[in-house]
Motif scaffolding. Structure first.
Motif: not given
Length: 478
Positions: A302, A326, A328, A370, A372, A406, A408, A448, A450, A452
């Motif tokens: 990541k 992936t 972020h 993602t 952040s 996505r 987060k 999507d 999420r 953390r």
């Protein structure tokens, strides 16, 4: 016929190898010979697979590395045997007494050449006792042994200390402090498990960070060798990054996770200190390439970064085919003025350039990127902020229908914000604040989203918090 014990003799001088093996066989020992580190590695690997272990290894410290070898010197081989296998005794043999005295690990005995036969036999007899060190389970030993073939240059670090946060059963986090051999600087590695079977290992990539994010303590607490506070000192070397992976894999916590059986997934994340993608791309990716060769473990990667167009394009050009990676992207605000106040050291360029690069990465890897977002009260938590996120990142999809981006969300740890940058109104946020903002995003059609959770608070293992305590420790050591 029952023998006195099983001994592996590792020596590249054939006459010495044959002579030593003959003496030991005549004395009743089962002897296996290896005239190179490559062969010794194969023999050890085979013994771990079959479970037929050695009682003792006689190791020549000054073995010559063959031109085609990619393995280790005799000294490094001995270190790995002691640290990983554990329950086999090691006797080092060398013609250089100073070398034996300077070893950074402790063998069970050291014999100086020319070898006296009686001294050799006495040492073997003494060390044929049962296990003298605590051993890992066989499957853990095999995994770790195979993995260390790829840790070239890990000696750039020395272990310093570790602290563990056990406030959440099953979600323990551990902060490992290491020291750079190059200049004595302290760096951190954080290990945490959020769900069963998944272990995250967060690696540092820089000493300090040019991004200078206002909610990150790292660049405000770094000191150079003269004791002066600096935001950024230097990138970490490849050896210093891979060294963190080595230290983490050999930590009791990770070994314990591996012992529990089942498939354990390890995620190496460039997120502890520094933005490796923007300011240390090649060394970070070389580390990932080494780690990706460890087929004995289930490993993925990541990359957490503020991003820049030039760095992302270079990543796409050089490393897009590296598997199981992936991305972020740390954004926190879509308003240019606010974002540059939150991250004053980032490259000042339109976010559309970074977003376009991220779209390319997502399409080429078929994996979402993602975004952040650290929720800061009064700064980036309004309905208008949610609407901007929906407009900027929404309605973009992968071929299988998943959103490309996505979101987060994270809470702002109380007291972590740098009030000197004009953000006095932004106080720490709670999970309720984060959930409220998630509701805004859902209402605006972001599919999507999420959240953390914050873990590792007791050991300052949150974003940017790790380094503070280490530097205090380092100051005390002076």
């Amino acid at each position: 016929m029952k023998t006195k014990g099983r001994i592996l003799v590792v020596e590249d001088e054939l006459d010495s190898l044959k002579f030593t093996a003959k003496i030991l066989r005549n004395s009743g020992y089962e002897v296996v010979e290896a005239d190179s580190i490559d062969l010794a590695n194969q023999i050890i690997t085979s013994s771990l697979i079959t479970g037929v272990m050695f009682n003792l290894i006689l190791l020549d410290l000054q073995m010559q590395l063959l031109p085609q070898t990619k393995l280790w010197s005799g000294e490094e081989f001995g270190r790995r045997v002691i640290e990983i296998i554990g329950n086999v005794n090691v006797v080092v043999i060398t013609g250089n007494a100073d070398l034996a005295a300077r070893l950074t690990y402790k063998p069970d005995d050291a014999i100086i050449k020319p070898v006296n036969i009686n001294t050799l036999l006495d040492s073997c007899k003494k060390l044929m006792k049962p296990e003298r060190r605590r051993a890992n389970p066989p499957d853990v030993m095999l995994n770790l042994w195979l993995s260390t073939q790829y840790f070239q240059g890990f000696e750039s670090l020395t272990f310093h200390s570790r602290r563990t946060d056990r406030t959440r059963p099953g979600e323990e986090s551990e902060k490992i402090t290491s020291r750079c051999v190059l200049d004595g600087a302290f760096i951190n590695t954080v290990i945490y498990r959020k769900k069963k079977g998944v272990v995250n290992i967060s690696l540092s990539s820089l000493l300090g960070c040019p991004a200078d994010c206002v909610n990150c303590k790292n660049p405000r607490n770094r000191r150079n060798r003269y004791g002066h506070k600096v935001k950024f000192i230097r990138p970490l070397t490849e050896g210093e990054i891979i060294g963190q992976a080595y230290v983490a894999l050999n930590s009791p916590k990770v070994k314990n996770f591996l012992k529990k059986g089942g498939k354990t997934k390890l995620i190496f994340n460039l997120a502890s200190e520094g933005d490796g993608l923007v300011w240390n791309l090649d060394n970070c990716m070389k580390t990932f390439i080494q780690l990706s060769k460890i087929t004995a473990l289930d490993i993925s990667f990541k990359i957490t970064s503020v991003g820049s167009e030039s760095a992302l394009l270079e990543y796409i050009r050089k490393y897009i085919n590296l598997p199981r990676v992936t991305h972020h992207r740390s954004i926190d605000s879509l308003l240019p003025e606010t974002r540059f106040r939150l991250k004053p050291g980032t490259i000042k360029e339109p976010l559309t350039r970074i977003r376009n690069c991220d779209e390319i990465i997502a399409q080429m890897t078929n994996q979402p990127v993602t975004i952040s977002w650290v929720v800061m009260k009064g700064v980036n938590d309004s309905i208008e902020d949610a609407r901007m996120i929906a407009d900027f990142y929404g309605n973009r999809f992968l071929p299988d229908g998943r959103p490309i981006f996505r979101i987060k969300l994270m809470a702002l740890v109380p007291g972590s914000l740098d009030h000197a940058n004009g953000f006095d109104e932004a106080k720490g946020t709670t999970m309720e604040d984060v959930k409220r903002f998630r509701g805004y995003l859902k209402k605006e059609g972001v599919k999507d989203v999420r959240i953390r959770d914050i873990i590792g608070m007791l050991i300052n293992a949150g974003c940017g918090g790790c380094i503070v305590e280490w530097l205090e420790d380092a100051d005390k050591m002076k």
